[in-house]
Design a protein around this motif. Structure first.
Motif, PDB file in Angstrom:
ATOM      1  N   GLY A   1      74.699   5.201 116.587  1.00 59.99           N
ATOM      2  CA  GLY A   1      74.998   5.271 118.015  1.00 59.99           C
ATOM      3  C   GLY A   1      74.672   6.604 118.644  1.00 59.99           C
ATOM      4  N   ALA A   2      74.387   7.606 117.822  1.00 57.48           N
ATOM      5  CA  ALA A   2      74.017   8.924 118.328  1.00 57.48           C
ATOM      6  C   ALA A   2      72.504   9.082 118.295  1.00 57.48           C
ATOM      7  CB  ALA A   2      74.678  10.018 117.497  1.00 57.48           C
ATOM      8  N   THR A   3      71.998  10.058 119.062  1.00 57.58           N
ATOM      9  CA  THR A   3      70.563  10.325 119.093  1.00 57.58           C
ATOM     10  C   THR A   3      70.296  11.798 118.808  1.00 57.58           C
ATOM     11  OG1 THR A   3      70.531  10.751 121.476  1.00 57.58           O
ATOM     12  CG2 THR A   3      70.138   8.471 120.759  1.00 57.58           C
ATOM     13  N   LEU A   4      69.172  12.042 118.169  1.00 62.43           N
ATOM     14  CA  LEU A   4      68.702  13.394 117.889  1.00 62.43           C
ATOM     15  C   LEU A   4      67.265  13.502 118.356  1.00 62.43           C
ATOM     16  CD1 LEU A   4      68.872  16.220 116.474  1.00 62.43           C
ATOM     17  CD2 LEU A   4      68.013  15.064 114.417  1.00 62.43           C
ATOM     18  N   THR A   5      66.974  14.542 119.150  1.00 57.31           N
ATOM     19  CA  THR A   5      65.610  14.816 119.586  1.00 57.31           C
ATOM     20  C   THR A   5      65.184  16.168 119.041  1.00 57.31           C
ATOM     21  OG1 THR A   5      65.946  13.565 121.631  1.00 57.31           O
ATOM     22  CG2 THR A   5      64.072  15.065 121.570  1.00 57.31           C
ATOM     23  N   LEU A   6      64.095  16.188 118.275  1.00 60.61           N
ATOM     24  CA  LEU A   6      63.501  17.429 117.796  1.00 60.61           C
ATOM     25  C   LEU A   6      62.295  17.705 118.678  1.00 60.61           C
ATOM     26  CD1 LEU A   6      64.684  15.765 115.176  1.00 60.61           C
ATOM     27  CD2 LEU A   6      63.655  17.632 113.903  1.00 60.61           C
ATOM     28  N   SER A   7      62.331  18.827 119.412  1.00 63.80           N
ATOM     29  CA  SER A   7      61.281  19.090 120.384  1.00 63.80           C
ATOM     30  C   SER A   7      60.997  20.578 120.463  1.00 63.80           C
ATOM     31  CB  SER A   7      61.680  18.562 121.763  1.00 63.80           C
ATOM     32  OG  SER A   7      62.840  19.224 122.230  1.00 63.80           O
ATOM     33  N   GLY A   8      59.816  20.905 120.994  1.00 60.82           N
ATOM     34  CA  GLY A   8      59.452  22.294 121.205  1.00 60.82           C
ATOM     35  C   GLY A   8      58.659  22.883 120.059  1.00 60.82           C
ATOM     36  N   THR A   9      58.107  24.069 120.307  1.00 58.89           N
ATOM     37  CA  THR A   9      57.124  24.670 119.403  1.00 58.89           C
ATOM     38  C   THR A   9      57.721  25.342 118.169  1.00 58.89           C
ATOM     39  OG1 THR A   9      57.141  26.716 120.696  1.00 58.89           O
ATOM     40  CG2 THR A   9      55.503  25.053 121.293  1.00 58.89           C
ATOM     41  N   SER A  10      59.004  25.637 118.183  1.00 60.29           N
ATOM     42  CA  SER A  10      59.607  26.359 117.063  1.00 60.29           C
ATOM     43  C   SER A  10      59.802  25.450 115.849  1.00 60.29           C
ATOM     44  CB  SER A  10      60.963  26.939 117.469  1.00 60.29           C
ATOM     45  OG  SER A  10      60.821  27.892 118.487  1.00 60.29           O
ATOM     46  N   ASP A  11      59.773  26.072 114.656  1.00 54.60           N
ATOM     47  CA  ASP A  11      60.056  25.338 113.440  1.00 54.60           C
ATOM     48  C   ASP A  11      61.512  24.871 113.419  1.00 54.60           C
ATOM     49  OD1 ASP A  11      57.485  25.804 112.496  1.00 54.60           O
ATOM     50  OD2 ASP A  11      58.075  27.557 111.288  1.00 54.60           O
ATOM     51  N   LYS A  12      61.713  23.681 112.842  1.00 59.00           N
ATOM     52  CA  LYS A  12      63.051  23.186 112.549  1.00 59.00           C
ATOM     53  C   LYS A  12      63.195  23.225 111.031  1.00 59.00           C
ATOM     54  CE  LYS A  12      62.096  21.613 116.760  1.00 59.00           C
ATOM     55  NZ  LYS A  12      60.811  21.955 117.403  1.00 59.00           N
ATOM     56  N   ILE A  13      64.104  24.048 110.522  1.00 58.53           N
ATOM     57  CA  ILE A  13      64.159  24.349 109.100  1.00 58.53           C
ATOM     58  C   ILE A  13      65.408  23.732 108.480  1.00 58.53           C
ATOM     59  CG2 ILE A  13      64.191  26.190 107.376  1.00 58.53           C
ATOM     60  CD1 ILE A  13      62.967  28.020 109.569  1.00 58.53           C
ATOM     61  N   VAL A  14      65.195  22.982 107.397  1.00 55.44           N
ATOM     62  CA  VAL A  14      66.301  22.490 106.581  1.00 55.44           C
ATOM     63  C   VAL A  14      66.211  23.238 105.256  1.00 55.44           C
ATOM     64  CG1 VAL A  14      67.461  20.480 105.604  1.00 55.44           C
ATOM     65  CG2 VAL A  14      66.103  20.231 107.694  1.00 55.44           C
ATOM     66  N   ASN A  15      67.131  24.175 105.049  1.00 53.74           N
ATOM     67  CA  ASN A  15      67.087  25.056 103.889  1.00 53.74           C
ATOM     68  C   ASN A  15      68.288  24.775 102.988  1.00 53.74           C
ATOM     69  OD1 ASN A  15      66.056  27.575 102.467  1.00 53.74           O
ATOM     70  ND2 ASN A  15      68.152  28.195 102.939  1.00 53.74           N
ATOM     71  N   ASN A  16      68.013  24.149 101.851  1.00 52.19           N
ATOM     72  CA  ASN A  16      69.090  23.810 100.908  1.00 52.19           C
ATOM     73  C   ASN A  16      70.204  23.041 101.607  1.00 52.19           C
ATOM     74  OD1 ASN A  16      70.386  23.744  98.389  1.00 52.19           O
ATOM     75  ND2 ASN A  16      71.553  25.588  98.844  1.00 52.19           N
ATOM     76  N   GLY A  17      69.811  22.182 102.531  1.00 58.49           N
ATOM     77  CA  GLY A  17      70.762  21.363 103.274  1.00 58.49           C
ATOM     78  C   GLY A  17      70.175  19.990 103.515  1.00 58.49           C
ATOM     79  N   THR A  18      70.866  19.204 104.336  1.00 58.51           N
ATOM     80  CA  THR A  18      70.454  17.818 104.576  1.00 58.51           C
ATOM     81  C   THR A  18      70.566  17.476 106.051  1.00 58.51           C
ATOM     82  OG1 THR A  18      71.226  17.125 102.374  1.00 58.51           O
ATOM     83  CG2 THR A  18      70.915  15.393 104.017  1.00 58.51           C
ATOM     84  N   LEU A  19      69.512  16.869 106.580  1.00 62.33           N
ATOM     85  CA  LEU A  19      69.556  16.202 107.871  1.00 62.33           C
ATOM     86  C   LEU A  19      69.619  14.710 107.589  1.00 62.33           C
ATOM     87  CD1 LEU A  19      69.351  15.978 110.954  1.00 62.33           C
ATOM     88  CD2 LEU A  19      66.854  16.089 110.711  1.00 62.33           C
ATOM     89  N   SER A  20      70.741  14.085 107.950  1.00 60.18           N
ATOM     90  CA  SER A  20      70.963  12.673 107.665  1.00 60.18           C
ATOM     91  C   SER A  20      71.029  11.900 108.980  1.00 60.18           C
ATOM     92  CB  SER A  20      72.273  12.497 106.883  1.00 60.18           C
ATOM     93  OG  SER A  20      72.545  11.137 106.641  1.00 60.18           O
ATOM     94  N   VAL A  21      70.162  10.906 109.110  1.00 67.33           N
ATOM     95  CA  VAL A  21      70.046  10.165 110.372  1.00 67.33           C
ATOM     96  C   VAL A  21      70.462   8.706 110.156  1.00 67.33           C
ATOM     97  CG1 VAL A  21      68.517   9.469 112.247  1.00 67.33           C
ATOM     98  CG2 VAL A  21      68.169  11.680 111.121  1.00 67.33           C
ATOM     99  N   ALA A  22      71.611   8.352 110.728  1.00 65.67           N
ATOM    100  CA  ALA A  22      72.053   6.958 110.746  1.00 65.67           C
ATOM    101  C   ALA A  22      71.907   6.359 112.135  1.00 65.67           C
ATOM    102  CB  ALA A  22      73.510   6.842 110.293  1.00 65.67           C
ATOM    103  N   GLY A  23      71.637   7.222 113.119  1.00 64.14           N
ATOM    104  CA  GLY A  23      71.374   6.783 114.487  1.00 64.14           C
ATOM    105  C   GLY A  23      69.890   6.749 114.757  1.00 64.14           C
TER     106      GLY A  23
END
Length: 208
Positions: free
Chosen positions: A39-61
């Motif tokens: 039910g939630a939304t995530l938008t990744l936008s723009g020129t900068s790097d999006k860094i996942v460092n020894n972590g987790t991005l979990s998307v159920a939405g």
């Protein structure tokens, strides 16, 4: 409008977004989990790097990435689309790694390229790509450089589009399905098929 904007710095520990909208423009997930709930939304936008460092991005939405800035899966960082979740690349872009050991992409929901006529690239052979859900390509090319790729789910390529398994070997497992009216480009070692190959329509053609 966005309820939360992540525009820089470091997010550590565990955080969840439920029933609202988040924009990730810059910054690092480090050592924890960012969960985008159903039910939630995530938008990744723009020129900068999006860094996942020894972590987790979990998307159920629903997650969307415009491809302009890279996604970096550093130090075992993970991008997970869970069952019922969707992660969409709406433009051409690169998923990469600049700090080993490199991480992983795990799809149990839907991982798809829906925009951009060029290439969305998973750039490293040592970034694992695990598919037990559905990979859809409806625009351009999705290129996966994972060495010795095995798909346990569905890979569906639309007309005029390409899924490119670029490194090592490519195996469609006993539970896997390759389907659609597009092109599946195999690595030099070819394709090992233990599952189902299903051209898209009754008169469709799937090129491998």
């Amino acid at each position: 409008s966005d309820n939360f904007r992540f525009a820089g710095g470091t997010l550590s520990g565990t955080a969840s977004v439920g029933g609202s909208a988040m924009n990730w423009a810059s910054g690092t997930i480090s050592g924890g989990t960012l969960a985008i709930n159903s039910g939630a939304t995530l938008t990744l936008s723009g020129t900068s790097d999006k860094i996942v460092n020894n972590g987790t991005l979990s998307v159920a939405g629903a997650g969307t990435w415009d491809g302009v800035g890279r996604i970096l899966l550093n130090n075992n960082g993970a991008l997970n689309t869970v069952s019922g979740g969707t992660f969409s690349a709406t433009g051409d872009g690169t998923i990469d790694c600049t700090v080993a050991p490199c991480g992983s992409i795990t799809n149990a929901g839907t991982f798809q390229k829906t925009g951009g006529t060029g290439v969305t690239l998973q750039n490293r052979s040592d970034i694992a790509f695990n598919n037990a859900g559905t990979v859809n390509v409806t625009s351009g090319t999705l290129r996966v450089n994972t060495n010795n790729l095995t798909s346990d789910g569905v890979i569906d390529v639309g007309p005029g589009t390409t899924f490119h398994a670029a490194s090592g070997t490519f195996t469609n497992s006993t539970t896997g399905t390759l389907r659609g009216n597009g092109t599946i480009q195999t690595p030099a070692a070819g394709l090992t098929n233990n599952g189902t190959i299903a051209p898209g329509a009754s008169t469709g053609t799937l090129t491998i």
